[in-house]
Design an enzyme around this catalytic site. Structure first.
Site, mmCIF file in Angstrom:
data_model
loop_
_atom_site.group_PDB
_atom_site.id
_atom_site.type_symbol
_atom_site.label_atom_id
_atom_site.label_comp_id
_atom_site.label_asym_id
_atom_site.label_seq_id
_atom_site.Cartn_x
_atom_site.Cartn_y
_atom_site.Cartn_z
ATOM 1 N N ASP A 24 -14.360 -54.349 23.650
ATOM 2 C CA ASP A 24 -15.292 -53.512 23.101
ATOM 3 C C ASP A 24 -16.382 -54.249 22.478
ATOM 4 O O ASP A 24 -16.144 -55.475 22.328
ATOM 5 C CB ASP A 24 -14.924 -52.290 22.354
ATOM 6 C CG ASP A 24 -14.009 -51.189 23.177
ATOM 7 O OD1 ASP A 24 -14.467 -51.318 24.297
ATOM 8 O OD2 ASP A 24 -13.426 -50.262 22.483
ATOM 9 N N LYS A 38 -19.824 -50.029 24.127
ATOM 10 C CA LYS A 38 -20.904 -48.717 23.897
ATOM 11 C C LYS A 38 -21.435 -48.862 22.476
ATOM 12 O O LYS A 38 -20.779 -49.203 21.516
ATOM 13 C CB LYS A 38 -20.148 -47.468 24.158
ATOM 14 C CG LYS A 38 -19.356 -47.614 25.309
ATOM 15 C CD LYS A 38 -18.487 -46.247 25.573
ATOM 16 C CE LYS A 38 -17.334 -46.342 26.207
ATOM 17 N NZ LYS A 38 -16.584 -45.213 26.020
ATOM 18 N N MET A 97 -18.683 -43.401 12.076
ATOM 19 C CA MET A 97 -19.764 -43.108 13.083
ATOM 20 C C MET A 97 -20.547 -42.091 12.670
ATOM 21 O O MET A 97 -21.154 -41.145 13.236
ATOM 22 C CB MET A 97 -19.296 -43.009 14.329
ATOM 23 C CG MET A 97 -18.316 -44.128 14.952
ATOM 24 S SD MET A 97 -17.582 -43.519 16.546
ATOM 25 C CE MET A 97 -16.433 -42.232 15.818
#
Length: 779
Positions: A326, A347, A459
């Site tokens: 990632d 991502k 996030m």
């Protein structure tokens, strides 16, 4: 004139002669043509190290297609899964016994006697099968024709060799057989004992002639076993085997398979009607592949420094064939694994390299191809990492998984910000909450307002206005402390503090660098007392320039002193001549063994213990340049006899000159950059045998941030390579540290100044010098 193409070995010519005899009965005029194949020409490597399928086949097939020959005769077991569409196999002649046999010392009378034996074979299949059955058997790789391999029993002090029975019978050497090996354990190669008679499709007359002499059971075997091999997509170097038993109208197939030579061999058996033999062969292969699929590892890389990964995760990465990784993980972790297959699937907001469905498919497809897959995520796989979704997909597709935890940012970043997630009488619980939601899903954060303890939002930066509004509307006290941690646990960490009521006024969210984590907790008040991390000397940025693996320990030592350290590798270590080194081990009778680098030590001993006992080098005296080289040797519990006071080659020669006699045999494994002066000096001193076992080559240019204040050079090659890769301009206004006189001379030859030179030519001494200089500057 009909021309029969064959390899030039004695056995191959015997087999070609069998075909010639058949055709002579039909009154045909024939000639045997010898053809050299790649497998015949390359004799210093194992078959699986030759990067080619059908290594004993290709040139013969080309001659057949070009009509230089009319018939190609092979051992069918050497043939790849697919052949050219213009070619076909003629119906087979009666096959010989397909079993493997043991040929060796007389004391070995049955298969179980082989436990503890040293056995020669060039077959990955036999090694896997032997290691699967015996608790303590040793194999030594050998190549050559049947007679050569038998001769190696005495020449290489082997207990014996494993060979195909069919070849011994055809060569008239079957009296040398000690015993047959159980074909349900040592399942033979597909079509072992069958001649592969290849012709062009257009030559129908030849096909009809061979049909007259063909054997029914051999045809059944060939079709079932070729179907098995084709379904596996395997060649002669793949560890696979199949044993066929035919009784009346029933056929039983016993199969064995491993994706590679280091895997455990799996076994399966199928039975059915002879008429269904092709499907049975395919089904057997499918069952074995499913049984041999690798477990997928879902691993957490943790947050922060590269050494924040757990020992379990490091072990998984070391053993992996493939790493799917990632965006939010320390990329330094991957530097050690650039020789593996790396797939980036990171991502970020609105930018996905692969969708989640595509990532899931990639994992499963790679595992089903026999790869050991590690799915590496930042933080912990199960803490907002979608690890459980991936685990469920893996299970749904018939594979196994294991999850290895990682340090999550909700713990690590709070630590480095000086904010404990829990503290007695202040915060007795902690809640991890995602501040980001899928599209078209509006989250009501009011329900979290009354939660006790610390709230940690992942996030959530973009959504912070909604989070704050909902929390206040839900009854949270407006003076509750809030912190936003940007780039937590890195030298770039910044912490912004405020209250829930004023955070949107006092902090410009748009200027905060991501990734960021949000904390709402009364423990934020402890930050002024617990903030150890930001007191480190991250303003001092130092670059290391040796190969990445060697630089890791140095990086840790410098980081412990408070420096912001990056590795900019300028050299790469590439092993070579290991086959020659292996031959040296077989009769190692030297008086002195000399090492001038840590890399040479590591390569030498890793190759030694791969197939030998470390005592095979006998009572050789060991000489080494440098403390690091000495310590690397001592890892193998060996004493270093000669180490010069100063760690340069000339001093080593002077020190060795006190002991070495003219007739003494010296072995010197070294790199391509070893100084000629050292080699010549050793040669004059005694009877020198030297070999380059690795190349020290220039690293490729990497996408490197060249923002550093100081740089360390540990060799002339590091200096030269850095300047060639990044240019002299990258060193302008930088402080240059040198490990010793020779490196310093190289630096000055490029018109550069050395800031400090190590007292001794060792990295430990140089780090000590850097530390002393730092303390002097502080005072």
């Amino acid at each position: 004139m009909i021309k029969i193409g064959s390899r030039g070995s004695k056995l191959a010519l015997i087999q070609a002669g069998l075909v010639k005899e058949i055709l002579e009965k039909e009154g045909l005029d024939l000639k045997i043509i010898k053809i050299s194949t790649k497998g015949d020409r390359i004799r210093d490597r194992k078959i699986d190290q030759i990067n080619s399928k059908g290594v004993f086949v290709k040139e013969i097939e080309e001659a057949l297609l070009e009509k230089k020959i009319d018939i190609a005769v092979h051992s069918l077991k050497d043939m790849p899964s697919n052949i050219d569409e213009k070619l076909i196999f003629a119906p087979p002649l009666k096959a010989e016994d397909p079993r493997d046999v043991f040929v060796g010392k007389e004391i070995f009378k049955k298969m179980d006697d082989l436990n503890n034996a040293l056995v020669g074979t060039g077959s990955n299949r036999r090694i896997c099968q032997g290691e699967n059955y015996f608790s303590n058997i040793k194999f030594r790789p050998i190549r050559g024709n049947v007679e050569t391999r038998i001769g190696k029993i005495e020449k290489e002090n082997l207990d014996g060799v494993i060979l195909a029975k069919a070849g011994l019978i055809r060569a008239g050497l079957d009296e040398k057989i000690n015993f047959d090996l159980d074909p349900h354990i040592f399942t033979p190669s597909p079509c072992q004992g069958i001649l592969g008679i290849e012709i062009r499709k257009e030559d129908e007359n030849l096909f009809e002639i061979f049909k007259k002499y063909s054997d029914k059971n051999s045809q059944i075997r060939m079709e079932a076993e070729r179907a098995f091999q084709k379904e596996l997509g395997a060649d002669c170097s793949t560890p696979m085997g199949i044993f066929t038993e035919i009784s009346n109208e029933k056929i039983t197939l016993t199969g064995a398979f491993a994706f590679n030579k280091n895997d455990k061999m799996s076994y399966e058996k199928v039975s059915g009607k002879i008429s269904d033999r092709i499907n049975l062969g395919k089904n057997l292969a499918k069952k074995l592949k499913r049984k041999s699929y690798k477990k997928i590892i879902l691993a957490g890389a943790g947050i922060g420094p590269a050494d924040n990964i757990t020992l379990a995760v490091k072990k998984a990465l070391d053993q992996a064939d493939v790493i799917i990784y990632d965006r939010l993980l320390n990329q330094e972790i991957l530097q050690l694994y650039r020789n593996k297959d790396l797939y980036y699937v990171g991502k970020s907001m609105g930018d996905h390299v692969l969708s989640q469905d595509e990532i899931n498919k990639l994992m499963v497809d790679l595992a089903k191809s026999g790869k050991k897959v590690v799915r590496l995520k930042g933080g912990d796989p199960y803490v907002f990492g979608r690890g459980s979704e991936e685990a469920l997909f893996i299970k749904e597709n018939g594979l196994e998984f294991e999850t290895l935890s990682g340090l999550t940012s909700g713990i690590v970043c709070l630590n480095t910000a000086g904010i404990p997630p829990t503290h007695r009488n202040i915060a007795t619980s902690v809640s991890f909450i995602t501040g980001h939601r899928s599209k078209n899903k509006n989250e009501d954060f009011k329900k979290y307002a009354k939660l006790p303890g610390s709230l940690v939002f992942y996030m959530g930066l973009k959504n912070l206005p909604n989070i704050i509004k909902d929390l206040i509307d839900g009854g949270m006290k407006k003076d509750k402390k809030i912190a936003i941690i940007s780039n937590g646990s890195s030298p770039k960490q910044k912490v912004y503090t405020s209250t829930v009521e004023k955070v949107l006024e006092e902090i410009d969210i748009e200027k905060i660098k991501r990734p960021a984590i949000i904390v709402i907790s009364d423990t934020i008040g402890l930050r002024e007392y617990l903030n150890y991390f930001e007191n480190k000397n991250f303003s001092r940025k130092i670059a290391l320039t040796r190969d990445y693996e060697s630089g890791i320990n140095d990086k840790k030592k410098l980081e412990a002193m408070g420096f912001d350290v990056k590795i900019i590798p300028t050299i790469k270590i590439v092993e070579k001549n290991l086959d020659i080194l292996e031959e040296k081990f077989k009769n190692f009778s030297y008086d002195y063994l000399v090492f001038t680098s840590k890399n040479a030590v590591k390569i030498f001993f890793e190759k030694l213990i791969e197939n030998h006992d470390i005592r095979d080098i006998g009572k050789v005296k060991i000489a080494a340049i440098g403390e690091r080289t000495k310590k690397e040797i001592e890892k193998y519990n060996l004493k270093v006899d000669i180490v010069p006071r100063n760690f340069v080659g000339e001093n080593l020669l002077d020190e060795m000159g006190k002991y070495v006699k003219k007739d003494d045999k010296i072995f010197f494994p070294h790199s391509n950059l070893s100084r000629k002066k050292i080699i010549d000096g050793l040669d004059k001193m005694g009877n020198l045998d030297e070999i380059e076992i690795y190349d020290n080559i220039k690293e490729e240019k990497l996408d490197q941030d060249l923002d550093f204040d100081e740089i360390i050079f540990t060799s002339s090659s590091c200096v030269n390579n850095f300047l060639e890769i990044y240019g002299k301009e990258a060193l302008l206004n930088k402080k240059i540290y040198s490990i010793g006189q020779i490196t310093t001379k190289t630096i000055k030859n490029h018109g550069l100044e050395v800031y400090k030179e190590s007292k001794k030519q060792s990295m430990d001494s140089l780090i000590e010098k850097i530390g002393e200089n730092y303390e002097d500057e502080k005072n």
